[in-house]
Design a protein around this motif. Sequence first.
Motif, PDB file in Angstrom:
ATOM      1  N   ARG A   4      93.801  22.597  14.289  1.00 25.32           N
ATOM      2  CA  ARG A   4      92.558  23.072  13.704  1.00 25.32           C
ATOM      3  C   ARG A   4      92.112  22.145  12.575  1.00 25.32           C
ATOM      4  NH1 ARG A   4      91.926  28.479  10.408  1.00 25.32           N
ATOM      5  NH2 ARG A   4      93.768  27.501   9.561  1.00 25.32           N
ATOM      6  N   MET A   5      93.041  21.591  11.840  1.00 25.21           N
ATOM      7  CA  MET A   5      92.716  20.722  10.718  1.00 25.21           C
ATOM      8  C   MET A   5      92.477  19.273  11.158  1.00 25.21           C
ATOM      9  SD  MET A   5      92.552  22.670   8.150  1.00 25.21           S
ATOM     10  CE  MET A   5      92.708  21.659   6.699  1.00 25.21           C
ATOM     11  N   SER A   6      92.811  18.923  12.416  1.00 22.36           N
ATOM     12  CA  SER A   6      92.683  17.535  12.853  1.00 22.36           C
ATOM     13  C   SER A   6      91.231  17.061  12.867  1.00 22.36           C
ATOM     14  CB  SER A   6      93.318  17.348  14.228  1.00 22.36           C
ATOM     15  OG  SER A   6      92.602  18.089  15.194  1.00 22.36           O
ATOM     16  N   TRP A   7      90.295  17.937  13.026  1.00 26.05           N
ATOM     17  CA  TRP A   7      88.885  17.555  13.038  1.00 26.05           C
ATOM     18  C   TRP A   7      88.268  17.569  11.642  1.00 26.05           C
ATOM     19  CZ3 TRP A   7      85.507  20.989  10.951  1.00 26.05           C
ATOM     20  CH2 TRP A   7      85.965  22.297  10.803  1.00 26.05           C
ATOM     21  N   LEU A   8      88.952  18.214  10.694  1.00 26.86           N
ATOM     22  CA  LEU A   8      88.372  18.394   9.365  1.00 26.86           C
ATOM     23  C   LEU A   8      88.239  17.078   8.596  1.00 26.86           C
ATOM     24  CD1 LEU A   8      87.274  20.503   7.462  1.00 26.86           C
ATOM     25  CD2 LEU A   8      89.568  20.815   6.555  1.00 26.86           C
ATOM     26  N   ARG A   9      89.285  16.288   8.558  1.00 29.16           N
ATOM     27  CA  ARG A   9      89.240  15.030   7.799  1.00 29.16           C
ATOM     28  C   ARG A   9      88.185  14.066   8.352  1.00 29.16           C
ATOM     29  NH1 ARG A   9      94.691  12.371   6.418  1.00 29.16           N
ATOM     30  NH2 ARG A   9      94.614  13.993   4.858  1.00 29.16           N
ATOM     31  N   PRO A  10      88.142  13.801   9.684  1.00 27.10           N
ATOM     32  CA  PRO A  10      87.096  12.906  10.192  1.00 27.10           C
ATOM     33  C   PRO A  10      85.685  13.463   9.974  1.00 27.10           C
ATOM     34  CG  PRO A  10      88.780  13.231  11.863  1.00 27.10           C
ATOM     35  CD  PRO A  10      89.095  14.156  10.736  1.00 27.10           C
ATOM     36  N   SER A  11      85.538  14.766  10.076  1.00 23.20           N
ATOM     37  CA  SER A  11      84.223  15.375   9.862  1.00 23.20           C
ATOM     38  C   SER A  11      83.781  15.227   8.413  1.00 23.20           C
ATOM     39  CB  SER A  11      84.243  16.856  10.239  1.00 23.20           C
ATOM     40  OG  SER A  11      84.571  17.003  11.593  1.00 23.20           O
ATOM     41  N   PHE A  12      84.699  15.463   7.489  1.00 21.40           N
ATOM     42  CA  PHE A  12      84.383  15.304   6.067  1.00 21.40           C
ATOM     43  C   PHE A  12      84.059  13.848   5.746  1.00 21.40           C
ATOM     44  CE2 PHE A  12      85.689  14.545   1.651  1.00 21.40           C
ATOM     45  CZ  PHE A  12      84.800  15.404   1.011  1.00 21.40           C
ATOM     46  N   THR A  13      84.857  12.935   6.291  1.00 19.61           N
ATOM     47  CA  THR A  13      84.608  11.510   6.071  1.00 19.61           C
ATOM     48  C   THR A  13      83.251  11.112   6.629  1.00 19.61           C
ATOM     49  OG1 THR A  13      86.972  11.063   6.197  1.00 19.61           O
ATOM     50  CG2 THR A  13      85.497   9.187   6.500  1.00 19.61           C
ATOM     51  N   GLY A  14      82.929  11.594   7.810  1.00 16.96           N
ATOM     52  CA  GLY A  14      81.621  11.306   8.412  1.00 16.96           C
ATOM     53  C   GLY A  14      80.473  11.852   7.580  1.00 16.96           C
ATOM     54  N   ALA A  15      80.637  13.048   7.039  1.00 17.64           N
ATOM     55  CA  ALA A  15      79.589  13.637   6.201  1.00 17.64           C
ATOM     56  C   ALA A  15      79.398  12.842   4.905  1.00 17.64           C
ATOM     57  CB  ALA A  15      79.924  15.093   5.886  1.00 17.64           C
TER      58      ALA A  15
END
Length: 151
Positions: free
Chosen positions: A4-15
Amino acid sequence: SGERMSWLRPSFTGAVLACFSYLTCVAYARVIFDRLSTSDREDFLKLGININLIACVVVGACVAAMSEYKHGIALPDITPTLFLAEIASIVADRARPEQVVSTLLFTTALCTVCTAALFILLGWLQWARFVRFVPASVLAGFFAAVGWKTF
């Protein structure tokens, strides 16, 4: 929890990178078009911001799709912006505002095509490896000159 957390870091970085890209696109458009002393300056500024944003998305998508380096990030750069600002100030002294914008658009397109052709040629001939022979002092001087010109 890990999946569940694997998408959080790339999404935050992208934002964060999207916000930074937007701010740099606005700032760079202001650097270029603020020198124009015309009533159309705000319209040109909006056009410059839109062009910067479109270019940022297109180049970012191309780098993401074509780069062998998985963690590459393509963001706007201040160096060409400074050259375009100089061109804008020179042309603005001698031409109508519409000519300034068309000159900047042509100059940007021409520089983009020439740079892309050069990079494709460097990659095709595998000459990028020669960059390592450029002395650190030369690179430091280049970056210092860009910093000096920025301020």
